[in-house]
Scaffold this motif. Structure first.
Motif, PDB file in Angstrom:
ATOM      1  N   SER A 211     -13.128  23.256  27.961  1.00  0.00           N
ATOM      2  CA  SER A 211     -11.936  23.922  28.490  1.00  0.00           C
ATOM      3  C   SER A 211     -11.012  22.870  29.079  1.00  0.00           C
ATOM      4  CB  SER A 211     -12.304  24.944  29.546  1.00  0.00           C
ATOM      5  OG  SER A 211     -12.919  24.293  30.616  1.00  0.00           O
TER       6      SER A 211
ATOM      7  N   LYS B  85      -8.279  21.198  31.534  1.00  0.00           N
ATOM      8  CA  LYS B  85      -7.911  21.308  32.942  1.00  0.00           C
ATOM      9  C   LYS B  85      -6.394  21.434  33.082  1.00  0.00           C
ATOM     10  CE  LYS B  85     -12.111  20.550  34.492  1.00  0.00           C
ATOM     11  NZ  LYS B  85     -12.673  21.177  33.291  1.00  0.00           N
TER      12      LYS B  85
ATOM     13  N   VAL C  79      -0.990  27.757  30.608  1.00  0.00           N
ATOM     14  CA  VAL C  79      -1.840  28.700  31.331  1.00  0.00           C
ATOM     15  C   VAL C  79      -2.494  29.638  30.329  1.00  0.00           C
ATOM     16  CG1 VAL C  79      -1.815  30.583  33.001  1.00  0.00           C
ATOM     17  CG2 VAL C  79      -0.274  28.625  33.301  1.00  0.00           C
TER      18      VAL C  79
ATOM     19  N   THR D  87      -4.619  33.161  29.967  1.00  0.00           N
ATOM     20  CA  THR D  87      -5.085  34.350  30.667  1.00  0.00           C
ATOM     21  C   THR D  87      -5.946  35.195  29.731  1.00  0.00           C
ATOM     22  OG1 THR D  87      -3.198  35.694  30.017  1.00  0.00           O
ATOM     23  CG2 THR D  87      -2.951  34.407  32.037  1.00  0.00           C
TER      24      THR D  87
ATOM     25  N   ASP E  14      -7.764  30.491  32.765  1.00  0.00           N
ATOM     26  CA  ASP E  14      -7.315  30.260  34.145  1.00  0.00           C
ATOM     27  C   ASP E  14      -7.392  31.549  34.963  1.00  0.00           C
ATOM     28  OD1 ASP E  14      -6.297  27.477  33.811  1.00  0.00           O
ATOM     29  OD2 ASP E  14      -5.013  28.483  32.354  1.00  0.00           O
TER      30      ASP E  14
ATOM     31  N   ASP F 178      -7.929  34.850  39.973  1.00  0.00           N
ATOM     32  CA  ASP F 178      -7.861  33.408  39.733  1.00  0.00           C
ATOM     33  C   ASP F 178      -9.292  32.921  39.479  1.00  0.00           C
ATOM     34  OD1 ASP F 178      -7.714  30.671  39.892  1.00  0.00           O
ATOM     35  OD2 ASP F 178      -6.189  30.676  41.484  1.00  0.00           O
TER      36      ASP F 178
ATOM     37  N   ASP G 264     -10.442  30.036  39.137  1.00  0.00           N
ATOM     38  CA  ASP G 264     -10.819  28.782  39.806  1.00  0.00           C
ATOM     39  C   ASP G 264     -11.496  29.075  41.130  1.00  0.00           C
ATOM     40  OD1 ASP G 264     -10.214  26.808  38.119  1.00  0.00           O
ATOM     41  OD2 ASP G 264      -8.209  26.379  38.922  1.00  0.00           O
TER      42      ASP G 264
ATOM     43  N   THR H 156      -0.842  29.565  39.243  1.00  0.00           N
ATOM     44  CA  THR H 156      -1.357  28.443  38.449  1.00  0.00           C
ATOM     45  C   THR H 156      -0.540  27.177  38.635  1.00  0.00           C
ATOM     46  OG1 THR H 156      -0.095  29.308  36.608  1.00  0.00           O
ATOM     47  CG2 THR H 156      -2.415  29.848  36.652  1.00  0.00           C
TER      48      THR H 156
ATOM     49  N   LYS I  57       1.334  23.454  35.179  1.00  0.00           N
ATOM     50  CA  LYS I  57       0.373  23.806  34.143  1.00  0.00           C
ATOM     51  C   LYS I  57       1.068  24.326  32.894  1.00  0.00           C
ATOM     52  CE  LYS I  57      -4.076  24.742  36.069  1.00  0.00           C
ATOM     53  NZ  LYS I  57      -5.117  25.761  36.161  1.00  0.00           N
TER      54      LYS I  57
END
Ligand code: HAM
Length: 428
Positions: free
Chosen positions: A324, A326, A330, A332, A381, A400, A402, A422, A426
């Motif tokens: 994935s 970083k 973005v 979703t 994300d 989120d 993260d 985000t 990004k």
């Protein structure tokens, strides 16, 4: 009738496509950062393109090329590697006279070698390569090596070993080969049949043999490092100094040789000790200062590398490395309890995608927890969640992935909120 794919080839799909996209996106970004431009050449060439450059006596040309006559009887060969084709193209299109030097090119393509297939060794495989032409400066060797190590670093590799050697110019190599053959001659009968042939045709390749009998004969032999002329020695020192300055760890391996005749001077390989087989080189390359002129081009030096895409992915999967990103757009993941075809969910999906944000829909989960777990595992994300209450109130819940913070907001504010959570960078 049941038909299988030919031996040594693979169908690439599912998770492997995700790894592949991840690697290709990562390298494309780095090629941009290092100033390399893409080139695409044909998958087959006139046979001489490879036989002359790779070398008539190499294993590749002797045993591994897919060579066939076309309908008019011309001998064509599926490319076993990229460098020879790129050099052919650069010379044919006179790219070196019209471009600023060094000319820096990269390519991504499938290659074909009739090898005995095993783990990490295919008959059709993919390479990502880079070639820098027109400069003999140690800085260019170091830059190319730096790029190769940076690629693996950005992919998440921690423990690869970078091996470097110099096989010298034709002058120093000549005196080395003379001494080496004198050393080997008395033990010639103990070498494997392949190496006995190499002794005359291509003695350096004996260093590359994996058979224990050959390895033990070669282990005490003189090494090329003791024969380098002052210029070659100075060049290698220069490369080492720059790599040290860049904090790139390397190991000088004076037994390292490469399987093509076109190499001169500094050569290198990136090796993974984690792959439990002989196929542990993930990438390799080096200088080929004579090849451009041998193809009828200008007398200009060059260097480059190629990494094996399939082999890299194999090791990433074996080490449990994710794929994935970083950074980048973005991503979703939409989870809806009423099914993605339901009108409200479709409208939300349209809002997100039309704002340029990637949104994948969970078509299968009918449970929010399962959907969120799946989204996290696949490197999304954010999860965009639509349950009965969200539909009823005209809002959307965002999680989120993260930090697992959750926000329920009005649908009209959704895109703004996604970008806010985000960070705009990004989306850059
Ligand atoms: P190479 O070392 O033959 O170099 O190939 C580069 C990489 O391709 C290897 O390190 C390996 O990861 C992958 N590879 C090679 N053969 C196979 C195979 N049968 N199956 C799977 N992967 C394989 C070259 O090809 C040079 N053209 C590199 C170069 C570019 N030198 C200067 N510029």
């Amino acid at each position: 009738m049941k038909l299988n794919s030919p031996r040594g080839t693979s169908d690439i799909y599912g998770e492997d496509i995700e790894y592949r996209d991840f690697v290709i996106e990562t390298v494309r970004e780095l090629f941009k950062v290092f100033g390399f431009q893409e080139i695409i050449t044909p998958a087959f060439e006139h046979t001489e393109v490879f036989s002359r450059s790779i070398g008539e006596s190499t294993d590749i040309v002797q045993k591994e090329m897919y060579t066939f006559p076309d309908r008019k009887g011309r001998s064509l060969t599926l490319r076993p590697e990229g460098t020879a084709s790129i050099v052919r193209s650069v010379v044919e299109k006179k790219m070196l006279s019209s471009q600023e030097l060094p000319l820096k090119l990269f390519y991504i393509g499938n290659m074909f070698r009739y090898e005995r297939p095993q783990k990490g060794r295919m008959r059709e495989f993919w390479q990502i390569g880079a070639e820098a032409m027109g400069s003999s400066e140690p800085l260019i060797d170091a830059e190319v090596i730096w790029l190769l190590s940076r690629i693996f670093y950005n992919l998440g590799f921690k423990k690869l070993q970078l091996r470097i050697n110099s096989i010298g110019c034709s002058q120093c190599r000549g005196s080395f080969i003379h001494e080496f053959k004198e050393y080997i001659q008395p033990g010639l009968g103990g070498l494997c049949p392949d190496c006995r042939n190499r002794f005359e045709a291509n003695p350096l390749r004996i260093f590359d043999c994996k058979k224990s009998s050959c390895r033990s004969i070669v282990s005490g032999s003189p090494k090329i490092s003791g024969f380098l002329c002052p210029d070659c020695r100075k060049h290698l020192q220069g490369v080492k100094k720059i790599l040290t300055g860049l904090s790139i760890e390397y190991y000088i391996d004076d037994s390292l040789v490469r399987g093509f005749d076109y190499y001169t001077g500094t050569i290198f390989e990136m090796v993974s000790h984690e792959l439990e087989s002989a196929q542990n080189a993930l990438g390799g390359g080096g200088r080929y200062d004579r090849l451009l002129s041998e193809f009828g081009g200008p007398d200009m030096p060059a260097t480059g590398f190629a990494l094996g895409l399939d082999r890299t992915i194999l090791v990433m999967k074996e080490l449990g490395m994710g794929c994935s990103r970083k950074t980048g757009p973005v991503k979703t993941y939409m989870i809806t309890l009423s099914g993605p075809g339901e009108a409200y969910s479709l409208e939300v999906l349209r809002d997100i995608r039309e704002a340029g944000i990637a949104c994948q829909v969970d078509y299968a989960s009918r449970n929010i927890g399962t959907g969120i777990k799946k989204a996290g595992k696949k490197g999304f994300d954010l999860a965009v969640i639509i349950g009965d209450e969200e539909i009823h109130k005209g809002c959307v819940t965002i999680k989120d992935l993260d930090n697992f913070r959750q926000y329920t907001i009005d649908r009209t504010r959704l895109v703004k909120k996604i970008l806010e959570i985000t960070g705009v960078e990004k989306n850059g």
